[in-house]
Write a protein that holds these residues in place. Structure first.
Motif, mmCIF file in Angstrom:
data_model
loop_
_atom_site.group_PDB
_atom_site.id
_atom_site.type_symbol
_atom_site.label_atom_id
_atom_site.label_comp_id
_atom_site.label_asym_id
_atom_site.label_seq_id
_atom_site.Cartn_x
_atom_site.Cartn_y
_atom_site.Cartn_z
ATOM 1 N N ALA A 192 -11.546 57.440 26.604
ATOM 2 C CA ALA A 192 -11.442 55.927 26.687
ATOM 3 C C ALA A 192 -12.712 55.553 27.224
ATOM 4 O O ALA A 192 -13.426 56.019 28.007
ATOM 5 N N ASP A 193 -13.259 54.282 26.641
ATOM 6 C CA ASP A 193 -14.326 53.495 27.214
ATOM 7 C C ASP A 193 -13.885 52.236 27.442
ATOM 8 O O ASP A 193 -12.738 51.585 27.207
ATOM 9 N N ARG A 194 -15.046 51.353 28.009
ATOM 10 C CA ARG A 194 -14.351 49.954 28.281
ATOM 11 C C ARG A 194 -14.302 49.233 27.259
ATOM 12 O O ARG A 194 -13.042 48.370 27.184
ATOM 13 N N LEU A 195 -14.735 49.293 26.284
ATOM 14 C CA LEU A 195 -14.523 48.609 24.969
ATOM 15 C C LEU A 195 -13.534 48.886 24.348
ATOM 16 O O LEU A 195 -12.506 47.984 24.144
ATOM 17 N N HIS A 196 -12.752 50.096 24.195
ATOM 18 C CA HIS A 196 -11.627 50.616 23.669
ATOM 19 C C HIS A 196 -10.386 49.869 24.742
ATOM 20 O O HIS A 196 -9.697 49.409 24.124
ATOM 21 N N LEU A 197 -10.411 49.787 26.087
ATOM 22 C CA LEU A 197 -9.527 49.375 26.657
ATOM 23 C C LEU A 197 -9.625 47.818 26.826
ATOM 24 O O LEU A 197 -8.491 47.330 26.874
ATOM 25 N N ASP A 198 -10.675 47.127 26.644
ATOM 26 C CA ASP A 198 -10.497 45.827 26.381
ATOM 27 C C ASP A 198 -9.824 45.366 25.196
ATOM 28 O O ASP A 198 -9.036 44.269 25.111
ATOM 29 N N VAL A 199 -10.031 46.366 24.015
ATOM 30 C CA VAL A 199 -9.437 45.989 22.739
ATOM 31 C C VAL A 199 -7.919 46.156 22.858
ATOM 32 O O VAL A 199 -6.976 45.285 22.317
ATOM 33 N N LEU A 200 -7.501 47.260 23.664
ATOM 34 C CA LEU A 200 -6.080 47.415 23.970
ATOM 35 C C LEU A 200 -5.457 46.350 24.633
ATOM 36 O O LEU A 200 -4.286 46.226 24.532
ATOM 37 N N HIS A 201 -6.105 46.098 25.689
ATOM 38 C CA HIS A 201 -5.630 44.935 26.641
ATOM 39 C C HIS A 201 -5.520 43.761 25.801
ATOM 40 O O HIS A 201 -4.258 43.129 25.762
ATOM 41 N N ALA A 202 -6.105 43.284 24.856
ATOM 42 C CA ALA A 202 -6.284 42.343 24.082
ATOM 43 C C ALA A 202 -4.818 42.360 23.281
ATOM 44 O O ALA A 202 -3.975 41.525 22.959
ATOM 45 N N HIS A 203 -4.430 43.657 22.694
ATOM 46 C CA HIS A 203 -3.416 43.947 21.795
ATOM 47 C C HIS A 203 -2.126 43.733 22.833
ATOM 48 O O HIS A 203 -1.069 43.411 22.096
ATOM 49 N N LEU A 204 -2.214 44.536 23.897
ATOM 50 C CA LEU A 204 -1.040 44.131 25.014
ATOM 51 C C LEU A 204 -0.741 42.809 25.298
ATOM 52 O O LEU A 204 0.511 42.518 25.247
ATOM 53 N N THR A 205 -1.763 41.864 25.719
ATOM 54 C CA THR A 205 -1.418 40.649 25.821
ATOM 55 C C THR A 205 -0.612 39.825 24.542
ATOM 56 O O THR A 205 -0.090 38.823 24.564
ATOM 57 N N ALA A 206 -1.298 40.199 23.115
ATOM 58 C CA ALA A 206 -0.632 39.652 22.311
ATOM 59 C C ALA A 206 0.780 39.822 21.952
ATOM 60 O O ALA A 206 1.727 39.108 21.816
ATOM 61 N N LEU A 207 1.150 41.230 22.462
ATOM 62 C CA LEU A 207 2.645 41.616 22.470
ATOM 63 C C LEU A 207 3.286 40.850 23.665
ATOM 64 O O LEU A 207 4.389 40.591 23.310
ATOM 65 N N LEU A 208 2.651 40.704 24.700
ATOM 66 C CA LEU A 208 3.367 39.851 25.629
ATOM 67 C C LEU A 208 3.922 38.481 25.153
ATOM 68 O O LEU A 208 4.904 38.037 25.508
ATOM 69 N N HIS A 209 2.763 37.783 24.487
ATOM 70 C CA HIS A 209 3.224 36.378 24.112
ATOM 71 C C HIS A 209 4.450 36.533 22.983
ATOM 72 O O HIS A 209 5.067 35.788 23.071
ATOM 73 N N LEU A 210 4.274 37.560 22.126
ATOM 74 C CA LEU A 210 5.480 37.984 21.215
ATOM 75 C C LEU A 210 6.839 37.964 21.857
ATOM 76 O O LEU A 210 7.690 37.374 21.635
ATOM 77 N N LEU A 211 6.780 39.042 22.924
ATOM 78 C CA LEU A 211 8.009 39.271 23.715
ATOM 79 C C LEU A 211 8.487 38.121 24.389
ATOM 80 O O LEU A 211 9.634 37.675 24.476
ATOM 81 N N ASP A 212 7.710 37.326 24.882
ATOM 82 C CA ASP A 212 8.084 35.882 25.639
ATOM 83 C C ASP A 212 8.684 35.261 24.588
ATOM 84 O O ASP A 212 9.604 34.503 25.112
ATOM 85 N N HIS A 213 8.252 34.850 23.426
ATOM 86 C CA HIS A 213 8.808 33.879 22.621
ATOM 87 C C HIS A 213 10.067 34.560 22.111
ATOM 88 O O HIS A 213 10.965 33.743 21.918
ATOM 89 N N LEU A 214 10.181 35.850 21.775
ATOM 90 C CA LEU A 214 11.522 36.347 21.455
ATOM 91 C C LEU A 214 12.530 36.309 22.608
ATOM 92 O O LEU A 214 13.585 36.142 22.114
ATOM 93 N N ALA A 215 12.044 36.616 23.886
ATOM 94 C CA ALA A 215 13.168 36.356 24.742
ATOM 95 C C ALA A 215 13.574 34.882 24.906
ATOM 96 O O ALA A 215 14.721 34.551 25.040
#
Length: 154
Positions: free
Chosen positions: A39-62
């Protein structure tokens, strides 16, 4: 009652995102004798963006599930909290990885609005993380964020 959407037609963007993650996971571990990519920093940055998008989706669904189905809504809220913990660990790992080279660090931090049709990115990983954390802390308590054991309700 509205007609049910066949599973093949339901949520195409989520299915595409999941397929993309499966493809990316397979590409990180090549089938031949080559060593797996790290893993490199760019990879983790993109993964973090994906996880925060999932956070918003789960928040809305909850939030939308909780009024008619309180128990299911609580489980989704708990999933949201646990996903936040994973997102926080990815953010910490990002800061622990060194930049590959000074040139790559300068390239990654430089602003190139001409490369993006909508202009420069609005959020860096830290700003994105702080924003997601602010939303989470409005709806949870420190007790909710402690480690837990999982028990199946079935």
């Amino acid at each position: 009652m509205p007609p049910r959407t066949p599973p093949d037609d339901a949520h195409p963007y989520l299915r595409a995102a999941s397929a993309g993650i499966r493809h990316h996971t397979r590409s990180l571990s090549p089938p031949d004798a080559a060593p797996p990519r790290r893993a490199d920093r760019l990879h983790l940055d993109v993964l973090h963006a994906h996880l925060t998008a999932l956070l918003h989706l789960l928040d809305h669904l909850a939030e939308t599930t909780r009024p008619p189905y309180p128990t299911a809504g609580r489980h989704l809220a708990t999933a949201h909290t646990r996903l936040w913990q994973a997102t926080s660990e990815v953010h910490s790992a990002f800061h622990l990885l060194p930049a590959d080279t000074a040139a790559e660090e300068a390239e990654a931090s430089a602003c190139h609005p001409e490369r993006l049709p909508e202009g420069p990115p609005v959020l860096t990983i830290c700003q994105r993380h702080l924003t997601a954390g602010h939303v989470l802390r409005r709806k949870t308590t420190p007790t909710d964020l402690r480690p837990h054991t999982t028990a199946c309700a079935r």
